[in-house]
Design a protein around this motif. Structure first.
Motif, short mmCIF file in Angstrom:
data_model
loop_
_atom_site.label_atom_id
_atom_site.label_comp_id
_atom_site.label_asym_id
_atom_site.label_seq_id
_atom_site.Cartn_x
_atom_site.Cartn_y
_atom_site.Cartn_z
N VAL A 24 0.78 8.41 -1.58
CA VAL A 24 1.93 8.22 -2.47
C VAL A 24 1.62 8.80 -3.86
O VAL A 24 2.50 9.36 -4.51
N ALA A 53 2.84 9.22 6.29
CA ALA A 53 2.67 8.48 5.02
C ALA A 53 1.34 7.73 4.95
O ALA A 53 1.02 7.14 3.92
N LEU A 61 3.46 1.64 -1.49
CA LEU A 61 3.95 1.83 -2.85
C LEU A 61 2.83 2.22 -3.81
O LEU A 61 3.09 2.51 -4.97
N GLY A 62 1.60 2.20 -3.32
CA GLY A 62 0.51 2.66 -4.18
C GLY A 62 -0.51 1.60 -4.56
O GLY A 62 -1.44 1.88 -5.31
N LEU A 82 7.41 6.86 1.29
CA LEU A 82 8.15 6.43 2.48
C LEU A 82 9.00 5.22 2.17
O LEU A 82 8.53 4.25 1.56
N GLN A 122 12.06 -3.37 3.95
CA GLN A 122 10.80 -3.98 3.52
C GLN A 122 10.73 -4.20 2.01
O GLN A 122 9.70 -3.97 1.38
N GLY A 170 6.99 -0.06 -7.67
CA GLY A 170 7.10 1.37 -7.43
C GLY A 170 6.30 2.19 -8.42
O GLY A 170 5.84 3.29 -8.11
N GLN A 223 5.16 6.96 9.80
CA GLN A 223 4.00 6.17 9.38
C GLN A 223 2.73 7.03 9.39
O GLN A 223 1.87 6.88 8.52
N ARG A 225 0.83 -1.22 0.00
CA ARG A 225 0.00 0.00 0.00
C ARG A 225 0.86 1.25 0.00
O ARG A 225 0.53 2.23 -0.67
N ARG A 228 12.99 2.05 -5.47
CA ARG A 228 11.58 1.68 -5.63
C ARG A 228 10.66 2.84 -5.25
O ARG A 228 9.65 3.08 -5.90
N ALA A 229 11.05 3.58 -4.19
CA ALA A 229 10.23 4.73 -3.78
C ALA A 229 10.39 5.89 -4.75
O ALA A 229 9.46 6.67 -4.96
N GLY A 267 0.40 5.12 6.92
CA GLY A 267 0.46 3.75 7.44
C GLY A 267 -0.37 3.58 8.69
O GLY A 267 -0.97 2.53 8.91
N PRO A 289 10.38 2.49 4.25
CA PRO A 289 10.15 2.13 5.65
C PRO A 289 11.38 1.55 6.34
O PRO A 289 12.35 1.16 5.69
N PRO A 343 -2.57 5.33 2.59
CA PRO A 343 -1.20 5.40 2.07
C PRO A 343 -1.15 5.37 0.54
O PRO A 343 -0.35 6.07 -0.07
N GLU A 344 -2.04 4.56 -0.09
CA GLU A 344 -1.98 4.46 -1.55
C GLU A 344 -2.40 5.77 -2.22
O GLU A 344 -2.02 6.02 -3.37
#
Ligand SMILES: Nc1ncnc2c1ncn2[C@@H]1O[C@H](COP(=O)(O)OP(=O)(O)O)[C@@H](O)[C@H]1O
Ligand SMILES: [Mg+2]
Lengths: 290, 238
Positions: free
Chosen positions: B76, B50, A176-177, B82, B88, B102, B47, A174, B149-150, B52, B84, B72-73
């Motif tokens: 972003v 972002a 990450l989207g 974030l 992760q 990403g 968190q 989540r 990835r972020a 979380g 984390p 969170p989705e």
């Protein structure tokens, strides 16, 4: 002998499809959806009640109805329970399963409904002097096609990647989207499609539909999931396959002793779990995540 | 106007308040450090920003919008990513698949290829391991993957939770050099570390969290002065 082997493979394939449907939902929600049985049941009812239409039409209608019921389940019950203790979700799914059985009984009656579905798939044919049932061949071909399609979807598409990621770590996915509501709906929708496929294969062999029609296969594929490893889709499919093959073989081998087939199956399950508590395809660490 | 403005933030778990009153601002393209001892609530703070966990109070304004309590989705997609704690990464997926994930958080699906190219240029080591399982990478490579990835969603603000965790000193220097490049390319950065010395020389300002509040703010000038660093970090008169 050849027929017995084909029967074993086709039952194994059938159970692996049911297990895959359960595994998809388990992956994203950590929910053992006991009411998957009622998805298979409603699909079977729909097939029988629309048997007067051409098979393609009936099948399309069945997939639509089953996916609709699957989405309704998620939206009206499971969405509200997201993130709660898995034990509570399991009990809720038992409850939902029972309620749906009653609803089916009210809608369709307690007595079995039946119709001839796809009569051209009944009967047998001869190969090299051996008599083979058409349904076992059809089941095997259908299962392979569906498994390949699912494999492609899960391994090669963006939806599949998101499903795999969310099964491993939903929180990070989540961040990450990955859209949680959409993804969980997609998993339920796919489990509905798989339930419809399972129902089609079942109905060809046994078109007597009662409110409990999907129960037996669901329980046995749950056993398969436990054997294969609940945390991976491959494990679920493999476990389902093993249970189907073992059960079918036991029925053949035990002859008159086939009433004990389930006892032997569960003894095998216990032995497997004693040796590999996380299932055949577990990597050890996956146990605690669940 | 500040790009990210956190005001009187309250956050915690259940009835427990871990963060009771934290405020700070971050300008576009700048960097801020957040330090404090283990368990003080640094990860909780990130968190909450972002998405979380849902904040219990206060406001978080990002790019002119209040994002407190959003998913969170969605956050972003607005341009806040974030990385984390503990990286992760998805260890069972390949490096390439981790990076593709990403892309899910991009607002704009156009320009994805350019973003991938840019990230590859920044982290060439990931290119050579593209088809390997991410779990096979070394700790430093995994951290680079988590950052890459972020970055693929091209965030305006990148939050990093203890990027130095478990890395050897030379590897830490390497990761922080990459972060400097990222800031130079225009991304604002919030970086959480347990040890103040890692960030004070790096970020324009650093806030010290104690007892759920901002205890003091350090500038790069303080960084040179180890005495004031010690004092503000451990609390005066302790
Ligand atoms: N998921 C959680 N549920 C309950 N308490 C938590 C959770 N995560 C962290 N905590 C508690 O919140 C406090 C702050 O933790 P954390 O934000 O991880 O601190 P830091 O990142 O500064 O080390 C700690 O006391 C920790 O035990
Ligand atoms: Mg932390």
């Amino acid at each position: 002998m050849v027929q017995s082997i084909l029967d074993a493979i086709s039952l194994g394939g059938l159970y692996s499809l049911a297990a895959l449907g359960l595994g998809l939902v388990f992956g994203v929600m950590r929910l053992v959806n006991f009411a998957h049985a009622e998805l298979i049941t409603i699909a079977a009812y729909t097939l029988v009640l629309t048997a007067q239409f051409p098979l393609a039409v009936s099948l399309l209608f069945t997939v639509i109805v089953t996916v609709f019921v699957a989405l309704l389940m998620e939206f009206s019950v499971y969405r509200r329970l997201r993130g709660v203790n898995p034990a509570i979700m399991l009990i809720a799914s038992f409850g939902l399963s029972t309620v749906l059985q009653r609803v089916y009984e009210l809608m369709f009656g307690a007595l079995p409904r039946s119709a001839v579905v796809a009569p051209f798939l009944r009967g047998d044919f001869k190969v090299a002097g051996l008599s083979i049932t058409i349904s076992s061949i059809i089941t095997i071909v259908l299962t392979i096609v569906i498994l390949l399609a699912m494999g492609y979807l899960i391994e090669k598409t963006s939806l599949g990647l998101q499903l795999r990621a969310a099964s491993a770590d939903f929180k990070t996915a989540r961040l990450l989207g990955v859209r949680s509501n959409r993804l969980i709906s997609a998993a339920f929708g796919l489990s509905g499609v798989l339930a419809a496929c399972v129902a089609l294969i079942l109905v060809i062999q046994n078109p007597q539909i009662s409110p409990y029609y999907g129960l037996n296969i669901t329980i046995l594929s749950l056993v398969g999931i436990v054997i294969g490893g609940i945390a991976s889709l491959r494990g679920a499919a493999l476990g389902g396959f093993i249970v189907g093959v073992v059960l079918s073989s036991l029925n053949t081998l035990l002859g008159n002793g086939r009433v004990y087939a389930y006892s032997w199956l569960f003894i095998l399950v216990l032995v497997i779990l004693l040796v590999r508590p996380g299932g055949l395809l577990s990597k050890g660490s996956e146990l605690e995540r669940v | 106007m500040a790009l990210l403005e956190v005001t009187n933030l309250v956050a915690g778990y259940g009835k427990v308040e871990v963060i009771s009153d934290v405020s700070f601002t971050l300008e576009p393209g700048k960097s801020i450090g957040i330090v404090g001892p283990n368990g003080v609530g640094k990860s909780t703070l990130l968190q909450a920003i972002a998405g979380g966990i849902a904040p219990k109070g206060g406001t978080i304004t990002f790019d002119g919008k209040n994002i407190a309590g959003k998913k969170p989705e969605d956050i972003v997609r607005l341009g806040l990513s974030l990385v984390p704690e503990g990286r992760q990464i998805f260890s069972g997926l390949t490096v390439r698949e981790n990076l593709s994930l990403g892309l899910t958080g991009r607002r704009n699906k156009k320009g994805a290829n350019e973003a991938i190219l840019k990230v590859r240029e920044l982290f060439p080591v990931l290119l050579t391991h593209e088809n390997h399982q991410a779990g096979m990478l070394s700790g430093g490579q995994q951290q680079q993957l988590a950052i890459a990835r972020a970055l693929i969603s091209e965030p305006k603000v990148l939050l990093l939770d203890e990027p130095s965790l478990g890395l050897a000193p030379t590897v830490i220097t390497d990761v922080f050099d990459r972060l400097k490049e990222i800031i130079e390319m225009g991304t604002a950065v919030v970086i959480v570390e347990q040890r103040a010395n890692l960030v004070t020389s790096f970020a324009e300002k650093t806030i010290v969290i104690r007892d759920g509040k901002v205890q003091s703010t350090l500038t790069s000038a303080d960084a040179a002065n180890s005495e004031s660093l010690q004092r503000s970090y451990f609390g005066a008169g302790e």
